[in-house]
Design a protein around this motif. Structure first.
Motif, PDB file in Angstrom:
ATOM      1  N   GLY A  20     -15.847  14.907   7.467  1.00 30.42           N
ATOM      2  CA  GLY A  20     -16.442  15.310   8.739  1.00 30.42           C
ATOM      3  C   GLY A  20     -16.035  16.724   9.117  1.00 30.42           C
ATOM      4  N   GLU A  21     -16.881  17.372   9.905  1.00 26.43           N
ATOM      5  CA  GLU A  21     -16.630  18.757  10.315  1.00 26.43           C
ATOM      6  C   GLU A  21     -16.349  18.916  11.818  1.00 26.43           C
ATOM      7  OE1 GLU A  21     -17.815  18.924   6.444  1.00 26.43           O
ATOM      8  OE2 GLU A  21     -19.170  18.150   7.974  1.00 26.43           O
ATOM      9  N   LEU A  22     -16.284  17.825  12.545  1.00 26.69           N
ATOM     10  CA  LEU A  22     -16.151  17.931  13.997  1.00 26.69           C
ATOM     11  C   LEU A  22     -14.859  18.651  14.403  1.00 26.69           C
ATOM     12  CD1 LEU A  22     -17.231  17.314  16.796  1.00 26.69           C
ATOM     13  CD2 LEU A  22     -16.172  15.043  16.649  1.00 26.69           C
ATOM     14  N   GLY A  23     -13.770  18.428  13.663  1.00 26.11           N
ATOM     15  CA  GLY A  23     -12.493  19.073  13.991  1.00 26.11           C
ATOM     16  C   GLY A  23     -12.518  20.581  13.891  1.00 26.11           C
ATOM     17  N   LYS A  24     -13.483  21.116  13.109  1.00 32.42           N
ATOM     18  CA  LYS A  24     -13.624  22.577  13.013  1.00 32.42           C
ATOM     19  C   LYS A  24     -14.213  23.168  14.293  1.00 32.42           C
ATOM     20  CE  LYS A  24     -14.672  22.554   8.043  1.00 32.42           C
ATOM     21  NZ  LYS A  24     -15.739  22.872   7.051  1.00 32.42           N
ATOM     22  N   TRP A  25     -14.894  22.304  15.064  1.00 31.19           N
ATOM     23  CA  TRP A  25     -15.628  22.789  16.223  1.00 31.19           C
ATOM     24  C   TRP A  25     -15.033  22.352  17.562  1.00 31.19           C
ATOM     25  CZ3 TRP A  25     -19.298  26.388  15.816  1.00 31.19           C
ATOM     26  CH2 TRP A  25     -19.879  26.588  14.548  1.00 31.19           C
ATOM     27  N   LEU A  26     -14.608  21.119  17.645  1.00 30.58           N
ATOM     28  CA  LEU A  26     -14.137  20.571  18.919  1.00 30.58           C
ATOM     29  C   LEU A  26     -12.860  21.290  19.357  1.00 30.58           C
ATOM     30  CD1 LEU A  26     -14.858  18.411  21.025  1.00 30.58           C
ATOM     31  CD2 LEU A  26     -13.296  16.869  19.830  1.00 30.58           C
ATOM     32  N   VAL A  27     -12.880  21.802  20.583  1.00 35.95           N
ATOM     33  CA  VAL A  27     -11.793  22.640  21.093  1.00 35.95           C
ATOM     34  C   VAL A  27     -11.041  21.906  22.207  1.00 35.95           C
ATOM     35  CG1 VAL A  27     -11.241  24.800  22.310  1.00 35.95           C
ATOM     36  CG2 VAL A  27     -13.005  24.773  20.519  1.00 35.95           C
ATOM     37  N   LEU A  29      -9.312  21.281  17.138  1.00 32.31           N
ATOM     38  CA  LEU A  29      -8.423  20.174  16.791  1.00 32.31           C
ATOM     39  C   LEU A  29      -7.904  20.293  15.364  1.00 32.31           C
ATOM     40  CD1 LEU A  29      -9.760  16.997  18.593  1.00 32.31           C
ATOM     41  CD2 LEU A  29      -8.253  18.795  19.395  1.00 32.31           C
ATOM     42  N   ASN A  30      -8.693  20.856  14.475  1.00 35.91           N
ATOM     43  CA  ASN A  30      -8.189  21.103  13.118  1.00 35.91           C
ATOM     44  C   ASN A  30      -6.992  22.055  13.152  1.00 35.91           C
ATOM     45  OD1 ASN A  30     -10.044  19.425  11.944  1.00 35.91           O
ATOM     46  ND2 ASN A  30     -11.048  20.998  10.704  1.00 35.91           N
ATOM     47  N   THR A  31      -7.052  23.069  13.994  1.00 41.09           N
ATOM     48  CA  THR A  31      -5.950  24.022  14.117  1.00 41.09           C
ATOM     49  C   THR A  31      -4.717  23.357  14.722  1.00 41.09           C
ATOM     50  OG1 THR A  31      -7.526  25.820  14.435  1.00 41.09           O
ATOM     51  CG2 THR A  31      -5.264  26.258  15.072  1.00 41.09           C
ATOM     52  N   LEU A  32      -4.938  22.414  15.640  1.00 40.67           N
ATOM     53  CA  LEU A  32      -3.826  21.736  16.311  1.00 40.67           C
ATOM     54  C   LEU A  32      -3.191  20.635  15.464  1.00 40.67           C
ATOM     55  CD1 LEU A  32      -5.288  21.395  19.916  1.00 40.67           C
ATOM     56  CD2 LEU A  32      -3.404  22.864  19.193  1.00 40.67           C
ATOM     57  N   ASN A  33      -3.835  20.274  14.367  1.00 38.31           N
ATOM     58  CA  ASN A  33      -3.317  19.179  13.535  1.00 38.31           C
ATOM     59  C   ASN A  33      -1.873  19.448  13.107  1.00 38.31           C
ATOM     60  OD1 ASN A  33      -3.326  16.787  12.054  1.00 38.31           O
ATOM     61  ND2 ASN A  33      -4.064  17.807  10.210  1.00 38.31           N
ATOM     62  N   GLY A  34      -0.969  18.571  13.486  1.00 40.26           N
ATOM     63  CA  GLY A  34       0.447  18.717  13.126  1.00 40.26           C
ATOM     64  C   GLY A  34       1.245  19.600  14.053  1.00 40.26           C
ATOM     65  N   LYS A  35       0.583  20.220  15.026  1.00 37.29           N
ATOM     66  CA  LYS A  35       1.287  21.130  15.936  1.00 37.29           C
ATOM     67  C   LYS A  35       1.842  20.379  17.149  1.00 37.29           C
ATOM     68  CE  LYS A  35      -0.811  25.522  14.748  1.00 37.29           C
ATOM     69  NZ  LYS A  35      -1.509  26.709  15.243  1.00 37.29           N
ATOM     70  N   THR A  36       2.949  20.910  17.673  1.00 38.01           N
ATOM     71  CA  THR A  36       3.610  20.323  18.835  1.00 38.01           C
ATOM     72  C   THR A  36       3.524  21.289  20.015  1.00 38.01           C
ATOM     73  OG1 THR A  36       5.144  19.040  17.470  1.00 38.01           O
ATOM     74  CG2 THR A  36       5.826  19.474  19.734  1.00 38.01           C
ATOM     75  N   ILE A  37       3.175  20.740  21.165  1.00 33.84           N
ATOM     76  CA  ILE A  37       3.073  21.523  22.401  1.00 33.84           C
ATOM     77  C   ILE A  37       4.091  20.983  23.398  1.00 33.84           C
ATOM     78  CG2 ILE A  37       1.583  22.137  24.344  1.00 33.84           C
ATOM     79  CD1 ILE A  37      -0.806  21.762  22.384  1.00 33.84           C
ATOM     80  N   THR A  38       4.860  21.883  23.991  1.00 29.95           N
ATOM     81  CA  THR A  38       5.835  21.480  25.005  1.00 29.95           C
ATOM     82  C   THR A  38       5.143  21.408  26.360  1.00 29.95           C
ATOM     83  OG1 THR A  38       7.670  22.494  23.805  1.00 29.95           O
ATOM     84  CG2 THR A  38       8.009  22.074  26.149  1.00 29.95           C
ATOM     85  N   LEU A  39       5.327  20.274  27.036  1.00 28.11           N
ATOM     86  CA  LEU A  39       4.735  20.089  28.361  1.00 28.11           C
ATOM     87  C   LEU A  39       5.741  20.515  29.419  1.00 28.11           C
ATOM     88  CD1 LEU A  39       3.103  16.583  27.789  1.00 28.11           C
ATOM     89  CD2 LEU A  39       2.042  18.825  27.548  1.00 28.11           C
ATOM     90  N   PRO A  40       5.356  21.432  30.320  1.00 23.55           N
ATOM     91  CA  PRO A  40       6.313  21.981  31.293  1.00 23.55           C
ATOM     92  C   PRO A  40       6.566  21.028  32.459  1.00 23.55           C
ATOM     93  CG  PRO A  40       4.171  22.955  31.621  1.00 23.55           C
ATOM     94  CD  PRO A  40       4.033  22.043  30.443  1.00 23.55           C
ATOM     95  N   VAL A  41       7.303  19.957  32.191  1.00 21.23           N
ATOM     96  CA  VAL A  41       7.584  18.978  33.240  1.00 21.23           C
ATOM     97  C   VAL A  41       8.896  18.266  32.921  1.00 21.23           C
ATOM     98  CG1 VAL A  41       6.345  17.077  32.111  1.00 21.23           C
ATOM     99  CG2 VAL A  41       6.544  17.099  34.596  1.00 21.23           C
ATOM    100  N   THR A  42       9.615  17.891  33.966  1.00 29.01           N
ATOM    101  CA  THR A  42      10.767  16.998  33.820  1.00 29.01           C
ATOM    102  C   THR A  42      10.464  15.728  34.610  1.00 29.01           C
ATOM    103  OG1 THR A  42      11.888  17.974  35.728  1.00 29.01           O
ATOM    104  CG2 THR A  42      12.423  18.881  33.573  1.00 29.01           C
ATOM    105  N   LEU A  43      11.018  14.615  34.132  1.00 27.69           N
ATOM    106  CA  LEU A  43      10.755  13.334  34.781  1.00 27.69           C
ATOM    107  C   LEU A  43      12.069  12.647  35.133  1.00 27.69           C
ATOM    108  CD1 LEU A  43       7.882  11.877  32.550  1.00 27.69           C
ATOM    109  CD2 LEU A  43       7.671  12.746  34.869  1.00 27.69           C
ATOM    110  N   ASN A  44      12.249  12.382  36.409  1.00 24.51           N
ATOM    111  CA  ASN A  44      13.400  11.600  36.843  1.00 24.51           C
ATOM    112  C   ASN A  44      13.188  10.136  36.483  1.00 24.51           C
ATOM    113  OD1 ASN A  44      14.845  13.753  38.097  1.00 24.51           O
ATOM    114  ND2 ASN A  44      13.420  13.661  39.812  1.00 24.51           N
ATOM    115  N   PRO A  45      14.232   9.329  36.475  1.00 24.97           N
ATOM    116  CA  PRO A  45      14.063   7.900  36.195  1.00 24.97           C
ATOM    117  C   PRO A  45      13.002   7.273  37.099  1.00 24.97           C
ATOM    118  CG  PRO A  45      16.384   8.454  36.189  1.00 24.97           C
ATOM    119  CD  PRO A  45      15.656   9.682  36.644  1.00 24.97           C
TER     120      PRO A  45
END
Length: 202
Positions: free
Chosen positions: A127-134, A151-167
């Motif tokens: 499939g080619e959808l990952g080449k296009w879907l942003v 999404l093809n570019t993001l495959n295997g990549k990690t993004i840090t989310l700018p948030v902290t969570l209390n219990p």
């Protein structure tokens, strides 16, 4: 006469030895009593050390949270269209989550080959959808992270989310997906399987 004298001397010597031994014993006993002091004991039982609980979970609606859950399913996506996926993350543990990341794993697949796709697609097994879907952006608790990557570019990549969570605290996440207007027939009737892995740490 000599033998009785020797016996008497022997008895005297033995008596002296006995007196010395008895005297030393009495001296040692008295010495022990002489150095005695007050004593006492305190005991602490049942002491324990336990570790904290570290646990995050996800939910579609914020009502019930799970360790594993399918968060979105989008069908009939058209070129030029933008869609949003929303979910919530909860800190179910007893420790503050100071770092939260999301990692993408992407697998493209063909649903079927339409005549229009067949005319331009030279890879009928892929499939080619990952080449296009942003993935345009991720929005979390007032913070906007601009991504603008396929999404093809993001495959295997990690993004840090700018948030902290209390219990027991939750955070709402929105992800914006876009299929560009110039996406051609090569991604028609294609699909993409997306796995999101959320990692939390202290």
């Amino acid at each position: 006469m000599k033998s009785s004298l020797l016996e008497i001397l022997s008895m005297v010597v033995n008596m002296k030895r006995l007196k010395i031994v008895v005297g030393m014993f009495v001296f040692l006993v008295l010495l022990g009593y002489g150095v005695s002091i007050f004593t006492d004991t305190a005991i602490s039982r049942g002491n324990s050390i336990e570790t904290a609980e570290f646990d995050i979970a996800i939910s579609k609606d914020g009502k019930r949270f799970y360790n594993e859950l399918k968060l979105f399913e989008m069908s009939n996506f058209l070129p030029g269209e933008t869609r949003k996926s929303e979910f919530q993350i909860k800190n179910r543990g007893t420790v503050e989550v100071k770092k939260l990341t999301i990692t993408f794993k992407v697998r493209n697949y063909e649903i079927r080959m339409s005549p229009s796709e067949k005319a331009v697609d030279s890879t009928p097994e892929t499939g080619e959808l990952g080449k296009w879907l942003v993935l345009k952006a991720i929005h979390i608790e007032g913070n906007n992270i601009t991504i603008n990557q396929t999404l093809n570019t993001l495959n295997g990549k990690t993004i840090t989310l700018p948030v902290t969570l209390n219990p027991r605290e939750t955070a709402k996440v929105e992800m914006m997906f876009e299929l560009p207007e110039d996406a051609g027939n090569e991604c028609q009737t294609d699909g993409i399987d997306v796995t999101l892995r959320l990692d939390a740490s202290q």
